[in-house]
Write a protein that holds these residues in place. Structure first.
Motif, PDB file in Angstrom:
ATOM      1  N   ILE A 393       4.880  -1.949   7.172  1.00  0.00           N
ATOM      2  CA  ILE A 393       6.316  -2.136   7.442  1.00  0.00           C
ATOM      3  C   ILE A 393       7.100  -0.906   6.986  1.00  0.00           C
ATOM      4  CG2 ILE A 393       8.351  -3.495   6.817  1.00  0.00           C
ATOM      5  CD1 ILE A 393       6.509  -5.924   6.602  1.00  0.00           C
ATOM      6  N   GLY A 394       6.729  -0.398   5.795  1.00  0.00           N
ATOM      7  CA  GLY A 394       7.396   0.807   5.304  1.00  0.00           C
ATOM      8  C   GLY A 394       7.137   2.012   6.193  1.00  0.00           C
ATOM      9  N   THR A 399       9.715   4.727   5.305  1.00  0.00           N
ATOM     10  CA  THR A 399       9.671   4.868   3.849  1.00  0.00           C
ATOM     11  C   THR A 399       8.262   5.165   3.338  1.00  0.00           C
ATOM     12  OG1 THR A 399       9.386   2.488   3.569  1.00  0.00           O
ATOM     13  CG2 THR A 399      11.646   3.351   3.556  1.00  0.00           C
ATOM     14  N   ARG A 400       7.281   5.009   4.171  1.00  0.00           N
ATOM     15  CA  ARG A 400       5.889   5.316   3.808  1.00  0.00           C
ATOM     16  C   ARG A 400       5.293   6.239   4.871  1.00  0.00           C
ATOM     17  NH1 ARG A 400       3.265   2.081   0.049  1.00  0.00           N
ATOM     18  NH2 ARG A 400       4.811   1.239  -1.401  1.00  0.00           N
ATOM     19  N   ASN A 401       4.260   6.981   4.480  1.00  0.00           N
ATOM     20  CA  ASN A 401       3.612   7.872   5.446  1.00  0.00           C
ATOM     21  C   ASN A 401       2.234   7.334   5.826  1.00  0.00           C
ATOM     22  OD1 ASN A 401       1.808   8.652   3.357  1.00  0.00           O
ATOM     23  ND2 ASN A 401       3.266  10.225   2.665  1.00  0.00           N
TER      24      ASN A 401
END
Length: 481
Positions: A393-394, A399-401
């Motif tokens: 989801i991130g 917000t995440r790689n």
């Protein structure tokens, strides 16, 4: 809509996309008890051990023979010509004939042979217990080989699911790169993860084949598929859950330890046998001879060597006493050797006793640890599944790689494999504990039969069926928080 990778979807994709994982018809699946029965009937090592036992038990009748009568019979045919010089010239004397003879010897006092018989009986009991230990060990070997196949199949299933998940991630990275939502680095990272997963799957496939080959070597039978273990198998502490009670049972019932007791007894009797080499012996002896009198050496009372004209018989009966005085130090050396052999057998027994105590305590701790480990590993899958979906989801929202996603996937499938390893370790450590205690029997394999699944499909059943729901619930609780 967010595209989240769930473990359930990955398993379904792997099952649908991997043609090599097709299972054999249900009728060809083999269960644990059948594998053990095939091993008991066809295992070459067990057959060799049984032959060794049959050979070793012959020491008893061999030793007993030294206390029983010894009867022999024979015949002697001879033709002797003797030339004698006399005052009247040379004279030739011919003697010929056949002699039949029989002899009987009955030991009356042979202390060394009596102790030899006692040692032989102890050695025979030792051989019987060692054979029983090998037969008991075959129960464990059958279970280890059987569950090694299941473990390898579950590992293969998880690596296939991991490969499918990384392939899905690679496809998603390519799609995002095509529309300009990510750079080429994400694609390369996803490709590297997929290539590693594919290599792991190839290795896992070979390990399945190796495990089946080990099972074939054990039983000399071909197997297409095995019944798998249900996730409903109770994970319970050993009964009684008292290490001292298990150690006491092992001290009394461990088969190898019991065999070592007989080895010490046999060494004690051998020492007595060697000491009895200094004792006198007494035998009753009887003999009978019949034949031509000249062959027996009978002559008349005159000087002429002429013989009687008829056959002759000779009978004798008596006692034969032998008192050993000196044999060059042989007997004393044999006594010293036997004493050292006794010391050796006592020390080997003590070493084995310590090993049995250590093994029993360690396995008792291992089973209790396995109980907690299985539950912890199962919870680890749920947590890693939730973490992966949260990371995805991130990643979708930026917000995440991609590296975070790939690491989460690796951790998830690693937790799956350690969970299955913990399950099989629990089963085998239970059996090993019973073997150390001397209580392992085929009934323990039969008790596992009720938890085998005849339609077990590793690609679907390598995970507990309630994991997806548990992971979703944990994820919802985390997001709500």
């Amino acid at each position: 809509m967010l595209r989240r990778l769930s473990l359930t979807l990955a398993v379904a994709a792997a099952s649908a996309g991997m043609a090599w994982a097709e299972q054999a018809p249900l009728s060809t699946k083999t269960n644990l008890v059948t594998v053990y029965q095939e091993a008991a009937n066809n295992n070459a090592d067990l057959a060799a051990a049984r032959a060794d036992y049959q050979a070793r038990r012959e020491v008893v009748p061999q030793a007993r023979s030294g206390l029983l009568p010894n009867l022999s019979a024979g015949a002697n045919m001879s033709d002797t010509r003797t030339d004698v010089d006399t005052s009247n010239g040379s004279q030739s004397i011919s003697r010929s004939g056949t002699v039949y003879q029989a002899s009987l010897s009955q030991p009356l006092f042979r202390a060394d042979r009596w102790f030899q018989l006692q040692a032989a009986e102890d050695s025979s009991e030792q051989a019987a217990l060692e054979l029983s230990a090998i037969e008991q060990s075959l129960i464990l070997q059958s279970a280890e080989s059987y569950f090694a196949v299941l473990r390898a199949q579950d590992t293969l299933a998880s690596t296939k699911a991991e490969e499918a998940a990384f392939k899905r991630q690679l496809d998603q990275a390519n799609e995002r790169f095509d529309v300009g939502l990510s750079d080429k680095t994400d694609v390369l990272e996803a490709q590297a993860g997929f290539d590693t997963a594919r290599a792991n799957r190839i290795i896992a496939q070979r390990q399945v084949e190796d495990a089946f080959q080990a099972l074939i070597t054990l039983t000399n039978r071909e197997y297409v598929a095995l019944e798998g273990i249900k996730h409903s198998l109770p994970i319970l502490a050993p009964t009684p859950n008292d290490a001292k009670a298990w150690v006491d049972t092992a001290a009394a019932q461990n088969l190898n330890l019991q065999a070592s007791n007989y080895a010490v007894s046999a060494a004690e009797e051998t020492l007595r046998q060697r000491k009895a080499g200094h004792a006198p012996t007494l035998d009753a002896v009887a003999s009978y001879q019949r034949g031509d009198n000249d062959s027996l050496g009978f002559t008349n009372s005159g000087a002429s060597p002429t013989t009687f004209s008829s056959d002759a018989e000779q009978r004798s009966i008596g006692l034969q006493l032998n008192i050993p005085l000196y044999s060059g130090g042989l007997t004393s050396s044999q006594v010293r050797e036997a004493y050292q052999r006794l010391t050796q057998s006592e020390q080997l027994r003590e070493s084995l006793r310590r090993q049995v105590v250590q093994s029993t305590r360690n396995l008792h701790r291992a089973v209790n640890t396995d109980v907690e480990t299985v539950q912890a590993r199962k919870q680890s899958i749920i947590s890693n599944q939730s973490a992966l979906e949260a990371t995805e989801i991130g990643y979708q929202v930026g917000t995440r790689n991609i590296v975070d996603v790939l690491d989460s996937q690796r951790q998830l499938y690693s937790s799956v494999r350690t969970y299955n390893d913990a399950r099989y370790d629990y089963i085998l450590n239970n059996l090993r504990l019973k073997q150390a205690a001397g209580t392992l029997s085929p009934a323990d394999l039969e008790a596992l039969e009720q938890y085998l699944k005849s339609d077990y499909d590793p690609d679907k059943d390598f995970l507990p069926p309630d994991l997806a729901e548990a992971a979703e619930a944990q994820l919802r609780g985390t997001l709500d928080y």
